[in-house]
Every structure is written in C-alpha cells, then in structure tokens.
Design a protein around this motif. Structure first.
Motif, mmCIF file in Angstrom:
data_model
loop_
_atom_site.group_PDB
_atom_site.id
_atom_site.type_symbol
_atom_site.label_atom_id
_atom_site.label_comp_id
_atom_site.label_asym_id
_atom_site.label_seq_id
_atom_site.Cartn_x
_atom_site.Cartn_y
_atom_site.Cartn_z
ATOM 1 N N PRO A 40 -55.670 -25.547 14.815
ATOM 2 C CA PRO A 40 -54.664 -25.827 13.977
ATOM 3 C C PRO A 40 -55.067 -26.650 13.252
ATOM 4 C CG PRO A 40 -53.675 -25.123 15.889
ATOM 5 C CD PRO A 40 -55.045 -25.433 15.894
ATOM 6 N N SER A 41 -55.587 -28.255 14.017
ATOM 7 C CA SER A 41 -56.378 -29.298 13.191
ATOM 8 C C SER A 41 -57.236 -29.622 12.801
ATOM 9 C CB SER A 41 -56.468 -30.240 13.979
ATOM 10 O OG SER A 41 -56.938 -29.994 15.436
ATOM 11 N N PHE A 42 -58.130 -28.159 12.381
ATOM 12 C CA PHE A 42 -59.515 -28.035 12.260
ATOM 13 C C PHE A 42 -60.219 -28.922 10.891
ATOM 14 C CE2 PHE A 42 -62.541 -25.780 8.432
ATOM 15 C CZ PHE A 42 -63.646 -26.201 9.842
ATOM 16 N N GLY A 43 -58.747 -28.938 9.300
ATOM 17 C CA GLY A 43 -58.949 -29.426 8.379
ATOM 18 C C GLY A 43 -58.663 -30.875 8.180
ATOM 19 N N GLU A 44 -57.756 -31.553 9.456
ATOM 20 C CA GLU A 44 -57.098 -32.687 9.509
ATOM 21 C C GLU A 44 -58.798 -34.061 9.462
ATOM 22 O OE1 GLU A 44 -53.995 -32.449 11.866
ATOM 23 O OE2 GLU A 44 -53.365 -30.760 11.126
ATOM 24 N N HIS A 45 -59.982 -33.276 10.004
ATOM 25 C CA HIS A 45 -61.027 -34.177 10.824
ATOM 26 C C HIS A 45 -61.753 -33.743 9.800
ATOM 27 C CE1 HIS A 45 -58.916 -34.588 14.593
ATOM 28 N NE2 HIS A 45 -58.032 -33.749 14.754
ATOM 29 N N ASP A 46 -62.752 -35.176 9.435
ATOM 30 C CA ASP A 46 -64.241 -34.981 8.732
ATOM 31 C C ASP A 46 -65.192 -34.775 9.307
ATOM 32 O OD1 ASP A 46 -65.834 -35.899 6.762
ATOM 33 O OD2 ASP A 46 -65.872 -37.733 6.781
ATOM 34 N N ILE A 47 -65.331 -33.494 9.417
ATOM 35 C CA ILE A 47 -67.034 -33.094 9.721
ATOM 36 C C ILE A 47 -67.653 -32.595 8.747
ATOM 37 C CG2 ILE A 47 -65.468 -31.931 11.773
ATOM 38 C CD1 ILE A 47 -65.366 -29.030 10.229
ATOM 39 N N SER A 48 -67.830 -33.088 8.007
ATOM 40 C CA SER A 48 -69.021 -33.588 6.755
ATOM 41 C C SER A 48 -70.309 -33.464 7.643
ATOM 42 C CB SER A 48 -68.707 -34.553 5.351
ATOM 43 O OG SER A 48 -68.216 -35.329 5.656
ATOM 44 N N SER A 49 -70.470 -34.666 8.448
ATOM 45 C CA SER A 49 -71.911 -34.398 8.755
ATOM 46 C C SER A 49 -72.353 -33.516 8.940
ATOM 47 C CB SER A 49 -71.771 -35.887 10.191
ATOM 48 O OG SER A 49 -71.310 -35.383 10.999
ATOM 49 N N LEU A 50 -71.719 -32.135 9.591
ATOM 50 C CA LEU A 50 -71.654 -31.007 10.935
ATOM 51 C C LEU A 50 -73.048 -29.847 9.591
ATOM 52 C CD1 LEU A 50 -71.615 -30.031 13.277
ATOM 53 C CD2 LEU A 50 -69.902 -28.483 12.306
ATOM 54 N N THR A 51 -73.759 -30.228 9.738
ATOM 55 C CA THR A 51 -75.217 -29.123 8.763
ATOM 56 C C THR A 51 -75.268 -27.794 9.278
ATOM 57 O OG1 THR A 51 -76.805 -30.226 9.515
ATOM 58 C CG2 THR A 51 -76.138 -31.092 8.153
ATOM 59 N N SER A 52 -75.388 -27.878 10.912
ATOM 60 C CA SER A 52 -75.150 -26.340 11.318
ATOM 61 C C SER A 52 -74.829 -26.116 12.362
ATOM 62 C CB SER A 52 -76.949 -26.664 11.998
ATOM 63 O OG SER A 52 -77.114 -27.014 12.168
ATOM 64 N N VAL A 53 -74.314 -24.614 12.625
ATOM 65 C CA VAL A 53 -73.533 -24.427 13.977
ATOM 66 C C VAL A 53 -74.328 -22.987 15.055
ATOM 67 C CG1 VAL A 53 -71.641 -23.263 14.745
ATOM 68 C CG2 VAL A 53 -71.571 -25.207 12.881
ATOM 69 N N SER A 54 -74.689 -23.298 15.664
ATOM 70 C CA SER A 54 -75.606 -22.429 16.236
ATOM 71 C C SER A 54 -74.854 -22.039 18.324
ATOM 72 C CB SER A 54 -77.669 -22.763 16.411
ATOM 73 O OG SER A 54 -76.847 -24.075 17.889
ATOM 74 N N TYR A 55 -75.201 -20.892 18.182
ATOM 75 C CA TYR A 55 -74.708 -20.009 19.486
ATOM 76 C C TYR A 55 -75.738 -18.879 19.469
ATOM 77 C CZ TYR A 55 -73.163 -17.806 15.170
ATOM 78 O OH TYR A 55 -72.673 -16.947 14.103
ATOM 79 N N GLY A 56 -75.807 -18.544 20.704
ATOM 80 C CA GLY A 56 -75.971 -17.725 21.813
ATOM 81 C C GLY A 56 -75.400 -17.338 23.448
ATOM 82 N N GLY A 57 -76.476 -16.729 23.780
ATOM 83 C CA GLY A 57 -75.531 -16.756 25.117
ATOM 84 C C GLY A 57 -75.094 -15.369 25.411
ATOM 85 N N ALA A 58 -74.390 -14.366 24.080
ATOM 86 C CA ALA A 58 -73.168 -13.854 23.976
ATOM 87 C C ALA A 58 -73.357 -13.382 22.532
ATOM 88 C CB ALA A 58 -71.834 -14.653 24.563
ATOM 89 N N PRO A 59 -72.816 -11.737 22.449
ATOM 90 C CA PRO A 59 -72.924 -10.562 21.443
ATOM 91 C C PRO A 59 -71.916 -11.986 20.354
ATOM 92 C CG PRO A 59 -72.666 -9.444 23.464
ATOM 93 C CD PRO A 59 -72.477 -10.835 23.129
ATOM 94 N N ALA A 60 -72.172 -12.414 19.371
ATOM 95 C CA ALA A 60 -71.151 -13.151 18.276
ATOM 96 C C ALA A 60 -70.312 -12.454 17.234
ATOM 97 C CB ALA A 60 -72.702 -13.690 17.309
ATOM 98 N N PRO A 61 -69.174 -12.120 17.143
ATOM 99 C CA PRO A 61 -68.264 -11.305 16.508
ATOM 100 C C PRO A 61 -68.576 -11.156 15.086
ATOM 101 C CG PRO A 61 -67.525 -12.794 17.477
ATOM 102 C CD PRO A 61 -68.498 -13.210 18.083
ATOM 103 N N PRO A 62 -68.539 -9.842 14.378
ATOM 104 C CA PRO A 62 -68.779 -10.502 12.748
ATOM 105 C C PRO A 62 -68.026 -11.153 12.310
ATOM 106 C CG PRO A 62 -69.445 -8.421 13.909
ATOM 107 C CD PRO A 62 -68.792 -8.186 14.629
ATOM 108 N N LYS A 63 -66.715 -10.968 12.549
ATOM 109 C CA LYS A 63 -65.894 -11.315 11.820
ATOM 110 C C LYS A 63 -66.269 -13.712 12.059
ATOM 111 C CE LYS A 63 -61.753 -9.223 12.695
ATOM 112 N NZ LYS A 63 -60.621 -9.168 13.466
ATOM 113 N N LEU A 64 -67.421 -13.937 13.301
ATOM 114 C CA LEU A 64 -67.585 -15.475 13.092
ATOM 115 C C LEU A 64 -68.506 -15.810 11.958
ATOM 116 C CD1 LEU A 64 -67.687 -17.672 14.890
ATOM 117 C CD2 LEU A 64 -69.228 -17.034 16.373
ATOM 118 N N LEU A 65 -69.340 -14.913 11.510
ATOM 119 C CA LEU A 65 -69.940 -14.802 10.999
ATOM 120 C C LEU A 65 -68.939 -15.448 9.498
ATOM 121 C CD1 LEU A 65 -73.295 -15.645 9.290
ATOM 122 C CD2 LEU A 65 -72.960 -13.606 8.822
ATOM 123 N N GLU A 66 -68.326 -14.715 9.045
ATOM 124 C CA GLU A 66 -67.393 -14.072 8.002
ATOM 125 C C GLU A 66 -66.901 -15.928 7.905
ATOM 126 O OE1 GLU A 66 -64.866 -11.433 8.312
ATOM 127 O OE2 GLU A 66 -66.685 -9.599 8.548
#
Length: 585
Positions: free
Chosen positions: A342-368
């Motif tokens: 819920p508070s995703f839009g309340e923080h300055d995360i402009s420094s974040l340039t990449s989001v990587s993950y593994g270890g489990a199948p990624a649901p298509p909705k996540l990429l969207e």
C-alpha cells in the motif's frame, strides 16, 4: 567490473557460435560471421582474448570444460582481492556499517582463531546457523579462509533438522546467532555464539589487528569448500558439495549475465560496469541465491550489500530510499509484495534501476506489474540450482520482454543440452531433461555416492527439470520432473512432508501437492486419508507437523478423502489426477 583492473568493452570482433570455444574468434570467415546472431556477437565480444570474460579450457574430474580465465581460483583469492576495495562500504545492516577492509580483518582474525583455538584443519566442516547478520558473512569467510568446508544451515529449520545437518556433515564447530544457539543447546557440538546475552563472539575474536593476514593454508580450486543442504526427494536432505572453483566462477557468471544483457540492449558494458551496485538482499544468505548470486558477486565487484532482519516489503521500501539501493535481488515473491504494498508510492525509489529474481517460476503478471510501475527499470529472471552454484541461465531487458516465458540464455562457459530418458540429446524445440555442464557445477553430494552417480554423469548435471531450447538458444522450463513445490523460492520436497505426515497415527495415506498462488508462486497443500475410526483436523495436523518440519513446509490446506488415493500400476500416486480433482488443474 569495478576494481578488477580490467576493462570491459564492446568491440567489433567476429563472433563465435553459441556454446563453441575458440582461441582466436577473429579467424572466422565473413560468411560464418554473417550467419551469427546478435547474441553470438555479444558473446564473442565479451569473451575475446584480453577481455574480462575471456575463457580457457580446464580439466575437472577427467572432463574438459570451459571456464572464466580471470576468475579467482579460490575463495581465498577472492577474499584477498576484496581487500583492495578498502574503505568502501561492504555490508549494511540496520545502523551498522562494515567496510571491505574491516570485513577482511575480522574474517582473517576469526580464521586464525578457528585454527588456533578450535583446532579446525583443512577439510573440517564448520556450520553457520544464523539470520542475515554481518557475522554470517564474516563466519563464512573465516571458515573458507581457514581451509574448512563451510556448512550453512537453514535458519528456519527445526532443532531436529539442524541436528541432522550437523550430524550428516560431521561439523566440528557451529557458529550461530542467539536464536539458533538456543535451538541447538545440548547438541554436543562446540559453538561460537553472536547476537545473544551470553554470546562469546567478542571473547573469541579478541584483538583485531590492522596488519592481520590470512592463515597459511594451501587451498586448490578443486578442494571442497561448501555444503549447502537441498531437500531430498526421499525425505532426507542431501548436502551439495561445492568446490573453491565453483566459488570463484560463480560471481564471474553473474557478472557475465549482467554485462551480456547490457550489450544485447545496445549499451556500453564499460559504462554499466562503472556504476557501483548497491543490492538489497531479500532472501537468506543460507540459500545459494543469497550466497552465490548476490554475496559473492558483491565481493567480486566491490559493491554494497544491504541486509534485512527478515523480509518485509515496508522495510524494503524504506531501505531502498535510505541506502539509495540500485538493485533488488530475491525471488519473484519479493518483487510481487514490494510492488503490491500500500505504501509503494510513498517512497523515493528512483535509485532502483533493476529488479532481478530467480529460484521460482515468475508469474506473467509480475512482469506486467514491473513494466507498469517501474517502466525504466530492467527486470531480470534467472535459473539456477544449488547444484549449479546458483545462476546458470539468465534473461533480462529486451530478451525478457520479448520472451518472458523463457529463463534466457546460458552463460558462455556453460553447455546445455536437452536429453531423452536414455540420455540422448533431442532435436531443437523438443522437450526433455535439462542437462548442464560447466565450472559452476558442483562436485556431487556429500557422502551420497549413489545419488552423485545418478545426477552427475560424465560431467553433465541432470537437473530433473523438463525443458526445451529454441533456435536462438533460449531455454524454456516446461515442467519439473522432481516432485517438488516451490513456495516463495523455498524448495519443499513433497516426500519430506509426506514422510512427516505418516508419523501421525491417524494418517492412512497422504500426498502433497502445490497450490498456485500469485504472491508465493505456490503454497503447500495435502490430500490425506485417515485410518478407519481415526479423527484429525487440519489444525491438529498442522500443529503436529510444526514440531517436525520447518514452518514453510507445513501445508496451508488439507483435503480429507474417504476413498483410496489414485495410483498407477507401479503404486505411485497420480498427483496430476489429485490436482485436477482438488484444484481443477
């Protein structure tokens, strides 16, 4: 990569075919050059002679493989290299700060204490059992520098599971935090304790001198280095035995995956390599993802690692803002929960340039969701196993957007083939078992010669995953051959949970299945049949299991069945039928 003394650049070298090694790629003819794909060209440019990702052929256990020529030969070499990063911040935990120099001094000092005070000798096993504290990194480094085999234990394990890990590995010593020390009280194994009222960590460390050096221990690339326990299909965990070569090659493999993705996007890898990565680690260090895909590359590149007491999306948002985090690495569940908070839009995360993950199948909705909420960030999805020292295949950027259902391309030092049940390679596009060969494939299983012989054949790791490869070399996981549920990146082997269920006196038969879940990927479910005249509720069974297996393995839902479970002529439960009956899948 930063601080490594070599420049990564994209030139105009003639390409080499995927999976082919050549000392002089410039000798390819113009006709061969024209046939090469853009991916082949990127591989040739990054692996050309004199480049950071130059390759060489090495002999490992009688098999010839390709390896990164400029990778550290051992963890000891990697640790010594890390000291050149000096006063750069290395590990951040809450308000604690640890530089590379400080870490080196602490690790070297503890390594001497392990040898001098605890009698640790080369090849002895030293277990590490704790949360993601800075001391975990120090303990792991010290054990490896002392020539010991480091044995990270799953901090979520019950006492019974931890005692099994200690006994199976034959650990001479365990380094634990207060919670794990209390859980292991009376185990009979000597213990160094930190983060507790009765901790002896400071006493053990003693004086930490600025001129300390590593102990004089001779370590070779093929010497055993780590035992990471992976849940066993027969109900007992297997110890995956990794080498020092694996530890040195793994961070190079991660770096190559990142740089090749940059190059395929038409950008200059040298510019990307010059940007210091500040990574928020959202998974445990006792997982191969946390240790080999994040911690070791941070050693290698001189980046910064931000640790969390435990995963919490609200705290993650705060840390990304406070520490100017550039990369978040974990499992798909972490990314999903962060973007859904819920508070995703309340923080300055402009420094974040990449989001990587593994270890489990990624649901298509996540990429969207990533492309919608983080449009300028680069998503990445990787595939690896404990047996591949984490990352082996990676998909990022344009490749991920174009082929979101693929796990990507294997690293240049790896060979991949798809085999039929007889071990013969199948044609391109057909489904078979994914097999991998290369310098990140582990030595085998600790004290399990039969399991080792079955899984590692002539240098090839038989992953147990069903896959296919397209004409461009992209790999697609089709199904899992192993009976396993992946819950938020945690492997839950159904046989282990079923074995625990059968200990209950009311259970006549049981089968564990995966329940699809957008957030966790899968949840654990169980179909049970009670003995005639017996009674048990779901709550009672959950309470019973919590004393025997880790909480994440306990089924969240039970289906009680009066008739026999469906089985094939060989007596194996037909779980596809159960999933269809219970879940409509």
């Amino acid at each position: 990569m930063p601080g490594m003394g070599m420049q990564v650049r994209v030139g105009t070298l003639a390409p080499v075919p995927t999976g082919r090694y050549c000392d002089d790629p410039v000798n390819y003819t113009p006709r061969e050059h024209a046939r090469m794909t853009a991916n082949d060209q990127v591989q040739a440019q990054l692996t050309a002679p004199g480049q950071l990702f130059e390759m060489e052929e090495v002999e490992v256990a009688g098999n010839t493989i390709r390896a990164w020529k400029h990778a550290p030969a051992t963890f000891r070499a990697l640790l010594e290299m890390s000291r050149f990063h000096g006063e750069k911040l290395f590990v951040v935990y809450e308000d604690e700060r640890l530089t590379f120099e400080e870490h080196f001094r602490l690790a070297a000092t503890l390594a001497h204490r392990l040898i001098g005070d605890y009698g640790v000798r080369k090849g002895d096993r030293v277990a590490v059992a704790m949360r993601n504290y800075p001391e975990w990194v120090i303990a792991m480094s010290a054990a490896l520098a002392a020539g010991a085999v480091a044995v990270p234990l799953n901090a979520w394990w019950t006492r019974q599971e931890m005692e099994y890990g200690l006994a199976d590995s034959g650990a001479k010593l365990v380094i634990a935090d207060g919670e794990r020390a209390e859980r292991l009280s009376g185990s009979g194994v000597p213990m160094i304790v930190t983060r507790a009222a009765d901790a002896n960590w400071s006493e053990v460390m003693g004086e930490v001198r600025s001129d300390v050096t590593l102990p004089d221990v001779e370590i070779g690339p093929d010497d055993p280095a780590t035992i990471f326990y992976t849940s066993g299909t027969t109900g007992r965990s297997k110890g995956a035995l990794g080498s020092h070569r694996n530890l040195g090659q793994a961070p190079m493999t991660v770096a190559y995956a990142l740089m090749s993705a940059v190059a395929r996007a038409g950008k200059d890898p040298a510019e990307a390599a010059a940007v210091r990565r500040i990574t928020l680690l959202t998974v445990p260090l006792f997982h191969t993802t946390g240790c080999f895909a994040v911690l070791m590359p941070t050693f290698f590149t001189g980046g910064q690692l931000v640790l969390m007491y435990k995963w919490d999306p609200q705290r993650a948002l705060e840390l990304i803002e406070r520490e100017k985090v550039t990369t978040m690495s974990g499992v798909p569940t972490n990314a999903w929960q962060l973007l859904s908070h819920p508070s995703f839009g309340e923080h300055d995360i402009s420094s974040l340039t990449s989001v990587s993950y593994g270890g489990a199948p990624a649901p298509p909705k996540l990429l969207e969701r990533i492309t919608e909420l983080l449009p300028k960030r680069t998503p990445g999805n990787g595939y690896g196993m404990t047996e591949t020292t984490a990352l082996a295949v990676y998909n990022s950027g344009a490749g991920y957007l174009a082929k979101p259902d693929s796990i990507g391309l294997p690293a240049a030092v790896l060979d991949v083939k798809i085999c039929d049940p007889h071990g013969d390679e199948v044609p391109t596009g057909e489904v078979g078992e994914l097999c991998i060969r290369g310098p990140i494939v582990i030595l085998g299983y600790w004290n399990r010669p039969d399991a080792t012989a079955e899984t590692f054949v002539n240098g090839w790791l038989h992953t147990g995953d069903l896959a296919r490869v397209d004409e461009e070399g992209f790999v697609y996981i089709v199904d899992r051959a192993k009976d396993m549920v992946i819950r938020g990146g945690e492997n839950v082997y159904c046989a282990e949970v079923e074995a625990a269920l059968f200990e209950h006196t009311a259970i006549d038969d049981a089968a564990v299945i995966g329940i699809p879940d957008d957030e966790m990927g899968e949840q654990v479910g169980a179909v049970v049949r009670l003995k005639p005249g017996s009674a048990a509720t779901a709550e009672e069974l959950q309470a019973f299991l919590r004393d025997r297996i880790a909480p994440f393995k306990v089924p969240i839902r039970f289906w009680f069945r009066e008739t026999e479970l469906p089985r094939n002529p060989g007596g194996k439960v037909l779980k596809t039928h159960l999933r269809k009956e219970t879940l409509g899948l």
